[in-house]
Design an enzyme around this catalytic site. Structure first.
Site, PDB file in Angstrom:
ATOM      1  N   ASN B 393       0.825  -1.200   0.000  1.00  0.00           N
ATOM      2  CA  ASN B 393       0.000   0.000   0.000  1.00  0.00           C
ATOM      3  C   ASN B 393       0.868   1.263   0.000  1.00  0.00           C
ATOM      4  OD1 ASN B 393      -1.823   2.015   0.385  1.00  0.00           O
ATOM      5  ND2 ASN B 393      -2.755   1.196   2.238  1.00  0.00           N
ATOM      6  N   ASP B 394       1.503   1.536   1.135  1.00  0.00           N
ATOM      7  CA  ASP B 394       2.266   2.780   1.249  1.00  0.00           C
ATOM      8  C   ASP B 394       3.324   2.956   0.147  1.00  0.00           C
ATOM      9  OD1 ASP B 394       0.852   3.560   3.468  1.00  0.00           O
ATOM     10  OD2 ASP B 394       2.293   2.710   4.901  1.00  0.00           O
ATOM     11  N   VAL B 395       3.930   1.852  -0.268  1.00  0.00           N
ATOM     12  CA  VAL B 395       5.020   1.963  -1.249  1.00  0.00           C
ATOM     13  C   VAL B 395       4.518   2.327  -2.636  1.00  0.00           C
ATOM     14  CG1 VAL B 395       6.534   0.377  -0.014  1.00  0.00           C
ATOM     15  CG2 VAL B 395       5.027  -0.516  -1.790  1.00  0.00           C
ATOM     16  N   ALA B 434       1.760   3.512   7.544  1.00  0.00           N
ATOM     17  CA  ALA B 434       2.062   4.906   7.834  1.00  0.00           C
ATOM     18  C   ALA B 434       0.809   5.670   8.249  1.00  0.00           C
ATOM     19  CB  ALA B 434       2.700   5.572   6.614  1.00  0.00           C
TER      20      ALA B 434
END
Lengths: 136, 465
Positions: B393-395, B434
């Site tokens: 997700n965050d990446v 995050a």
């Protein structure tokens, strides 16, 4: 990260240097133990030699590890883990004498723990590496 | 065996260890490298056994047989998804054995030729204290990391008031105890130092959250090396010094690479607390409810994938949790049979340890030449039909590029949003580690595939058949 070829060269050179230095260290240690030639001593303590080896080994490690492909970072971690269990060398000496002592017990525990790590670390690394294969 | 010969054999062992690391520069040479490592270890152990310092063997044999059996059993049984916690556990063993060796050296210094009890050489005392401290910190730190990775305790960062001040005081107290111990050689101070270092290792890792574990494991890897080097200095053993330095720098480099992969400083990671608030706030994930997302079924995904010319798969920790790698590879095989070009893109911090995703894909028989690192593949997204994001997700969050207020701003990301279609396999709309919402979910060219990663892949395979 710079161009890998000069790094590779430098790593090679540094490895050679470290090897040569360790050779010289051995020679010097021998001479120091003989102590028949006071000219050799020249104020350089064993600690300085050890520090020299240490610092050069850090450089060797630095250049060698930057060349490791990111895909193999997990095996790198498990193999360095196995290799750092070479601390067993210190444990063997503690566990080695006759008789019963606290030091010997500590040595035994350390031998056992390090052995778990050595066998476990190398085998799990081998398992991982065997999975990496090319397109068929 | 005389000392010169022993020293030369230790040198051979050191070179073997360097070759073991060097072999890892490519998958073809890596297995040979591992054999070098094993050879080096055998040489080191045999050399020590025949130096004359070891006279009684039975205890050693028992230790090696029991330890070896346990290690072999664990290494053969462990699942590849559990690799991060295994490595953390192994680190703790190195730390604990360093503590044991330092204790042995303190109580029987004559065995190592560093003095007699009560009159150990000053330099050896300093080195002993440092080796002991790092070893103890490595031990408890790794135990905490292991517990978080294994799910024995929550992966959430544990923060409390004045935490950093407490750690600072502890660190200063450690330095004070080292100084006191070296000047008095008191057994009580040795014990106090050990206990305090153990507590410090525990408190150091407790505030660090689950997804920062790649950095933590690399850092502990580094510590285990420095501990070995510290013991090497104490015992004046060049093999231990060289090996410790190699391992120490290796772990330090990995920590650096991981930090760069998150665009955070090592200080920021160690300070911890990252991602804590978001995880503690369940309302956050629900906030997406009032915005429209396009969600699809496995059949829709199969249709899109089959008609694509090229697909890039982006795996993340979610794939590891769901054990979806085999089903994913099966799906990729079907697509390849249909003439679709399939490749994999790996973010440096995907998973819970460096290179975690690569190992899982390799385990599922994905050829390593289909797997690419961020820099190698990022440009290809623009010319790719489908980006298939599974458990990451965050990446992939474009906020890292265009929202300076975002906590992940500046983090290098995989440019999946450039692909014509983005398929997101996710369990829910919850935000990533995050705690940032991913803008990508709401775009027109994104389709969410809600469900367990493994089940979703299996259903897509069924639809493709």
């Amino acid at each position: 990260m710079a161009d890998p070829t000069p790094l590779a060269q430098r790593a090679g050179e540094l490895a050679n240097d470290a090897g040569a230095l360790a050779h010289r260290l051995d020679a010097l240690q021998q001479q120091l133990t003989l102590a028949a030639h006071p000219t050799v001593v020249h104020g350089a303590t064993p600690f300085v030699f050890e520090l020299t080896v240490f610092v050069l080994a850090i450089f060797v490690g630095y250049y060698v590890v930057w060349r490791v492909t990111p895909a193999l970072h997990s095996p790198l971690m498990s193999v360095t883990n196995a290799v750092s269990s070479v601390i067993i060398v210190g444990a063997l000496i503690a566990a080695g004498p006759f008789g019963i002592s606290f030091a010997r017990l500590m040595g035994f525990v350390a031998v056992l723990l390090a052995a778990v790590n050595i066998f476990g670390g190398f085998i799990v690394t081998q398992r991982m590496l065997e999975m990496f294969q090319r397109k068929k | 065996m005389n000392e010169t010969l022993a020293a030369l054999l230790y040198l051979v062992a050191s070179v073997c260890f360097i070759m073991a690391l060097r072999g890892l520069s490519s998958p073809q040479t890596a297995r040979g490298g591992n054999l070098y490592g094993i050879a080096g270890m055998v040489i080191a152990i045999l050399t020590t056994l025949f130096t004359g310092l070891v006279v009684s063997y039975w205890l050693i044999v028992i230790g090696i047989v029991i330890g070896g059996a346990i290690g072999t059993y664990i290494a053969l049984k462990i699942q590849m998804t559990a690799l991060p916690q295994l490595v953390a556990a192994f680190h703790s063993l190195v730390g604990l054995s360093a503590v044991c060796v330092a204790t042995a050296a303190f109580s029987a210094p004559e065995a190592y030729g560093i003095g007699v009890p009560g009159a150990i050489h000053q330099a050896s005392l300093i080195e002993m204290a440092i080796g002991l401290t790092i070893g103890a910190v490595t031990f408890t730190g790794s135990v905490v990391a292991f517990s978080k990775l294994q799910g024995l305790v929550s992966g959430r960062p544990l923060v409390f008031p004045l935490q950093h001040w407490l750690n600072l005081v502890l660190a200063l107290a450690l330095v004070g105890l080292i100084v006191g111990f070296v000047s008095t050689e008191s057994g009580a101070l040795f014990a106090a130092l050990t206990l305090l270092a153990l507590a410090f290792g525990f408190l150091l890792i407790v505030p660090i959250g689950g997804a920062d574990m790649p950095v933590v494991i690399s850092m502990l890897n580094s510590y285990s090396g420095w501990a070995a080097a510290g013991i090497g200095f104490t015992l004046s053993n060049t093999l231990l010094i060289i090996t410790g330095a190699l391992v120490g720098s290796s772990g330090a480099i990995l920590s650096y690479i991981m930090c760069k992969g998150m665009n955070r400083s090592i200080i920021n990671v160690i300070a911890g607390g990252f991602g804590g608030e978001a995880a503690a706030d369940p309302g956050r994930g629900g906030a997406a409810g009032d915005r429209l997302v396009k969600s699809g079924s496995a059949e829709d995904a199969a249709f899109i994938l089959k008609n694509a010319g090229s697909v890039i798969i982006v795996p993340g920790y979610g794939m590891a949790v769901a054990q979806a790698q085999h089903a994913l590879r099966e799906m990729a095989d079907f697509l390849k049979k249909d003439g679709v070009k399939v490749s994999y893109a790996i973010h440096p911090v995907a998973g819970r340890m460096p290179g975690h995703m690569n190992v899982l894909l390799a385990e599922a028989n994905v050829p390593y030449d289909e797997v690419f690192e961020l820099e190698e593949i990022n440009r290809d997204f623009a010319s790719t039909d489908v980006a298939f994001v599974i458990g990451a997700n965050d990446v992939t969050n474009p906020a890292a590029k265009n929202d300076p207020s975002s906590p992940i701003y500046g983090m290098p990301i995989l440019d999946v949003e450039r692909a014509k279609t983005v398929l997101f396999v996710k369990r829910s709309m919850a935000s990533g580690y995050a705690g940032v919402e991913n803008e990508l979910f709401f775009r027109d060219n994104t389709m969410m595939l809600f469900g367990d990663a493994k089940k979703m892949c299996e259903e897509i395979v069924k639809a493709l058949e």
